[in-house]
Design a protein around this motif. Structure first.
Motif, PDB file in Angstrom:
ATOM      1  N   ALA A   1       0.831  -1.204   0.000  1.00  0.00           N
ATOM      2  CA  ALA A   1       0.000   0.000   0.000  1.00  0.00           C
ATOM      3  C   ALA A   1       0.865   1.254   0.000  1.00  0.00           C
ATOM      4  N   LEU A   2       2.143   1.096   0.348  1.00  0.00           N
ATOM      5  CA  LEU A   2       3.062   2.225   0.407  1.00  0.00           C
ATOM      6  C   LEU A   2       3.865   2.332  -0.886  1.00  0.00           C
ATOM      7  N   ASP A   3       4.075   3.542  -1.334  1.00  0.00           N
ATOM      8  CA  ASP A   3       4.991   3.770  -2.446  1.00  0.00           C
ATOM      9  C   ASP A   3       6.423   3.658  -1.939  1.00  0.00           C
ATOM     10  N   THR A   4       7.291   3.135  -2.786  1.00  0.00           N
ATOM     11  CA  THR A   4       8.692   3.062  -2.410  1.00  0.00           C
ATOM     12  C   THR A   4       9.327   4.448  -2.528  1.00  0.00           C
ATOM     13  N   PRO A   5      10.337   4.745  -1.724  1.00  0.00           N
ATOM     14  CA  PRO A   5      10.969   6.069  -1.790  1.00  0.00           C
ATOM     15  C   PRO A   5      11.848   6.208  -3.029  1.00  0.00           C
ATOM     16  N   VAL A   6      12.123   7.434  -3.393  1.00  0.00           N
ATOM     17  CA  VAL A   6      13.078   7.713  -4.461  1.00  0.00           C
ATOM     18  C   VAL A   6      14.478   7.588  -3.873  1.00  0.00           C
ATOM     19  N   ILE A   7      15.308   6.746  -4.488  1.00  0.00           N
ATOM     20  CA  ILE A   7      16.653   6.489  -3.987  1.00  0.00           C
ATOM     21  C   ILE A   7      17.651   6.805  -5.091  1.00  0.00           C
ATOM     22  N   ASN A   8      18.546   7.745  -4.833  1.00  0.00           N
ATOM     23  CA  ASN A   8      19.526   8.179  -5.835  1.00  0.00           C
ATOM     24  C   ASN A   8      18.851   8.566  -7.141  1.00  0.00           C
ATOM     25  N   GLY A   9      17.694   9.214  -7.016  1.00  0.00           N
ATOM     26  CA  GLY A   9      16.971   9.667  -8.197  1.00  0.00           C
ATOM     27  C   GLY A   9      16.170   8.598  -8.894  1.00  0.00           C
ATOM     28  N   VAL A  10      16.139   7.377  -8.337  1.00  0.00           N
ATOM     29  CA  VAL A  10      15.477   6.245  -8.979  1.00  0.00           C
ATOM     30  C   VAL A  10      14.336   5.756  -8.103  1.00  0.00           C
ATOM     31  N   LYS A  11      13.192   5.481  -8.707  1.00  0.00           N
ATOM     32  CA  LYS A  11      12.032   4.976  -7.973  1.00  0.00           C
ATOM     33  C   LYS A  11      11.642   3.611  -8.520  1.00  0.00           C
ATOM     34  N   ASN A  12      11.484   2.642  -7.640  1.00  0.00           N
ATOM     35  CA  ASN A  12      11.053   1.303  -8.033  1.00  0.00           C
ATOM     36  C   ASN A  12       9.563   1.350  -8.356  1.00  0.00           C
ATOM     37  N   PRO A  13       9.146   0.976  -9.570  1.00  0.00           N
ATOM     38  CA  PRO A  13       7.729   1.099  -9.922  1.00  0.00           C
ATOM     39  C   PRO A  13       6.849   0.190  -9.075  1.00  0.00           C
ATOM     40  N   ARG A  14       5.694   0.688  -8.738  1.00  0.00           N
ATOM     41  CA  ARG A  14       4.750  -0.070  -7.924  1.00  0.00           C
ATOM     42  C   ARG A  14       3.953  -1.018  -8.804  1.00  0.00           C
ATOM     43  N   LYS A  15       3.755  -2.235  -8.299  1.00  0.00           N
ATOM     44  CA  LYS A  15       2.989  -3.215  -9.068  1.00  0.00           C
ATOM     45  C   LYS A  15       1.505  -2.885  -8.984  1.00  0.00           C
ATOM     46  N   PRO A  16       0.799  -2.900 -10.126  1.00  0.00           N
ATOM     47  CA  PRO A  16      -0.656  -2.693 -10.089  1.00  0.00           C
ATOM     48  C   PRO A  16      -1.315  -3.734  -9.173  1.00  0.00           C
ATOM     49  N   GLY A  17      -2.149  -3.263  -8.270  1.00  0.00           N
ATOM     50  CA  GLY A  17      -2.809  -4.182  -7.343  1.00  0.00           C
ATOM     51  C   GLY A  17      -2.026  -4.428  -6.074  1.00  0.00           C
TER      52      GLY A  17
ATOM     53  N   GLU B   1      17.357   1.668 -31.996  1.00  0.00           N
ATOM     54  CA  GLU B   1      16.480   1.044 -31.001  1.00  0.00           C
ATOM     55  C   GLU B   1      17.031   1.268 -29.598  1.00  0.00           C
ATOM     56  N   LEU B   2      18.354   1.137 -29.435  1.00  0.00           N
ATOM     57  CA  LEU B   2      18.974   1.340 -28.134  1.00  0.00           C
ATOM     58  C   LEU B   2      18.805   2.785 -27.671  1.00  0.00           C
ATOM     59  N   HIS B   3      19.027   3.727 -28.580  1.00  0.00           N
ATOM     60  CA  HIS B   3      18.889   5.146 -28.225  1.00  0.00           C
ATOM     61  C   HIS B   3      17.476   5.454 -27.758  1.00  0.00           C
ATOM     62  N   ASP B   4      16.475   4.971 -28.510  1.00  0.00           N
ATOM     63  CA  ASP B   4      15.083   5.260 -28.167  1.00  0.00           C
ATOM     64  C   ASP B   4      14.727   4.664 -26.801  1.00  0.00           C
ATOM     65  N   HIS B   5      15.203   3.438 -26.560  1.00  0.00           N
ATOM     66  CA  HIS B   5      14.855   2.803 -25.280  1.00  0.00           C
ATOM     67  C   HIS B   5      15.589   3.478 -24.122  1.00  0.00           C
ATOM     68  N   ILE B   6      16.819   3.878 -24.346  1.00  0.00           N
ATOM     69  CA  ILE B   6      17.553   4.588 -23.306  1.00  0.00           C
ATOM     70  C   ILE B   6      16.839   5.884 -22.941  1.00  0.00           C
ATOM     71  N   MET B   7      16.364   6.615 -23.943  1.00  0.00           N
ATOM     72  CA  MET B   7      15.639   7.857 -23.675  1.00  0.00           C
ATOM     73  C   MET B   7      14.389   7.582 -22.843  1.00  0.00           C
ATOM     74  N   GLU B   8      13.721   6.475 -23.145  1.00  0.00           N
ATOM     75  CA  GLU B   8      12.526   6.110 -22.378  1.00  0.00           C
ATOM     76  C   GLU B   8      12.885   5.773 -20.935  1.00  0.00           C
ATOM     77  N   LEU B   9      13.968   4.997 -20.750  1.00  0.00           N
ATOM     78  CA  LEU B   9      14.386   4.627 -19.404  1.00  0.00           C
ATOM     79  C   LEU B   9      14.868   5.838 -18.611  1.00  0.00           C
ATOM     80  N   LEU B  10      15.584   6.732 -19.267  1.00  0.00           N
ATOM     81  CA  LEU B  10      16.101   7.907 -18.575  1.00  0.00           C
ATOM     82  C   LEU B  10      15.006   8.883 -18.175  1.00  0.00           C
ATOM     83  N   SER B  11      13.824   8.745 -18.776  1.00  0.00           N
ATOM     84  CA  SER B  11      12.696   9.563 -18.340  1.00  0.00           C
ATOM     85  C   SER B  11      12.184   9.110 -16.976  1.00  0.00           C
ATOM     86  N   GLU B  12      12.541   7.867 -16.577  1.00  0.00           N
ATOM     87  CA  GLU B  12      12.142   7.327 -15.283  1.00  0.00           C
ATOM     88  C   GLU B  12      13.277   7.362 -14.269  1.00  0.00           C
ATOM     89  N   SER B  13      14.522   7.391 -14.756  1.00  0.00           N
ATOM     90  CA  SER B  13      15.671   7.222 -13.881  1.00  0.00           C
ATOM     91  C   SER B  13      16.875   7.950 -14.463  1.00  0.00           C
TER      92      SER B  13
END
Length: 388
Positions: free
Chosen positions: A11-27, A180-192
């Motif tokens: 029920a709790l969100d995980t904290p942001v650690i070093n700028g990174v947040k572990n995504p919460r599982k739906p449900g 493909e690598l560049h596009d995916h890296i950009m997507e990941l860096l939007s989260e971390s």
């Protein structure tokens, strides 16, 4: 006297650690929590406490308590002797910090990892690098890419790009081109602000569940390997996308007997769990090296560890419509003759006292002599094989 078990969901969100947040599982893991509670209750292995009276087996809600301070205290006040923490733990989690539990630290038992350690261990780069640095386990080469760095043209393709902190296969992608690598890296860096780029191994993939010692035991125990197949673009799909029973099989005793690589990787997983001081089951994903990975004339047959999951999925059959929702860990347990309730009982037998859970001591604690001088600061791993 039977243990009185209360299962928690996230029920709790995980904290942001070093700028990174572990995504919460739906449900919030309510589905697996309901599976666990129902199986323990139906089998009679434990007296199960639930958050609502007579929860419906066909529903996920009502079986579990939220992992908030109030939720944990409600379970304790209801008479729980064992807290099954089917959630993501972290250093500031109320299981670790609530002074309202202080008087219960020698009375309550917990199924779960040590919160202070799991926060560090959810960092894939740190966890993967430690066994590599001390030379105990074989791992693929990898490197951390931080925001603003431009090294892509130096990388050897294909390559796996994944979040530093992540749940299951979230954000994991096999990239076969620089575009493909560049596009995916950009997507990941939007989260971390940083991500992990990892050598892609071409060999067989498997996963191994390792259990901590139960009362009276001294050694960690790895269950039989489960081989993965029918990957989607080189990555095993998440269980909610494809049931693991449809793309996985347990390695037979004959295969284990005739292939020493299975014995070696099971021992490696035992050692990894011991080094990390795990207090609950973990699941370790592994892949074989092949000739094209190593430059050898023949396949080496060795497995390398490429991911350590501190909270393996624990869904299982027993409730209506859940017969195909077995987990990878449950499949391995079945090969030993343990049905889902028996497997849960084995895990419950390994529950640790809350006092032990709170007094964490792991490889990233400053007092550990075997940690190495620079492990706490070192967040880069060897990248020689993934650069041209």
């Amino acid at each position: 006297m039977k243990p009185r078990v209360a299962v928690s969901h996230q029920a709790l969100d995980t904290p942001v650690i070093n700028g990174v947040k572990n995504p919460r599982k739906p449900g919030g893991y309510r589905d697996s929590g309901a599976d666990i509670a129902n199986a323990l209750q139906s089998s009679g292995h434990a007296d199960v406490l639930t958050s609502s009276t007579s929860p419906d087996p066909a529903m996920n809600h009502g079986w579990t308590f939220p992992d908030t301070e109030s939720g944990i205290l409600a379970a304790v006040e209801a008479g729980a002797t064992h807290l099954w923490m089917n959630t993501i733990l972290f250093a500031s989690h109320p299981l670790q910090t609530s002074n309202k539990l202080d008087s219960k630290v020698s009375e309550l038992f917990v199924v779960g990892q040590q919160p202070k350690l799991v926060e560090s261990y959810n960092d894939k780069a740190l966890v993967n690098d430690y066994p590599r640095k001390i030379g105990r386990c074989l791992l693929p080469d990898a490197v951390i890419l931080k925001e603003g760095e431009d090294q892509l043209k130096k990388l050897r393709l294909p390559i796996v790009a994944k979040p530093i902190r992540g749940r299951g296969s979230h954000g994991v992608k096999l990239c076969r081109s620089y575009e493909e690598l560049h596009d995916h890296i950009m997507e990941l860096l939007s989260e971390s602000p940083s991500i992990l780029l990892e050598q892609y191994l071409l060999g067989q993939e498997a996963t191994i569940t390792t259990l901590p010692p139960s009362a009276g035991e001294l050694h960690y125990k790895s269950l039989p390997p489960v081989v993965r197949f029918n990957h989607q673009n080189g990555v095993a799909p998440y269980n909610r996308t494809v049931a693991v029973t449809q793309n996985s099989r347990v390695v037979s005793p004959e295969e284990v007997f005739h292939d020493p690589a299975y014995h070696t990787i099971m021992s490696d997983c035992d050692e990894a769990a011991r080094l990390l001081g795990c207090t609950a089951p973990i699941r370790i994903d592994v892949r074989r090296f092949k000739a094209s990975d190593t430059g050898d004339e023949k396949d080496t047959g060795r497995f390398a560890i490429f991911d350590v999951n501190m909270k393996p999925n624990m869904t299982g059959p027993g409730r209506p419509g859940r017969d195909d929702q077995g987990s990878l860990s449950g499949m391995a347990a079945e090969a030993l003759g343990w049905d889902f309730p028996t497997f849960l009982k084995k895990i419950l037998d390994g529950a640790k006292m809350l006092k032990e859970i709170r007094e964490a001591s792991g490889v990233f604690d400053t007092g550990r002599e075997d940690m190495g001088d620079d492990m706490q600061q070192q967040k880069y791993v060897s990248g020689k094989e993934i650069f041209q």
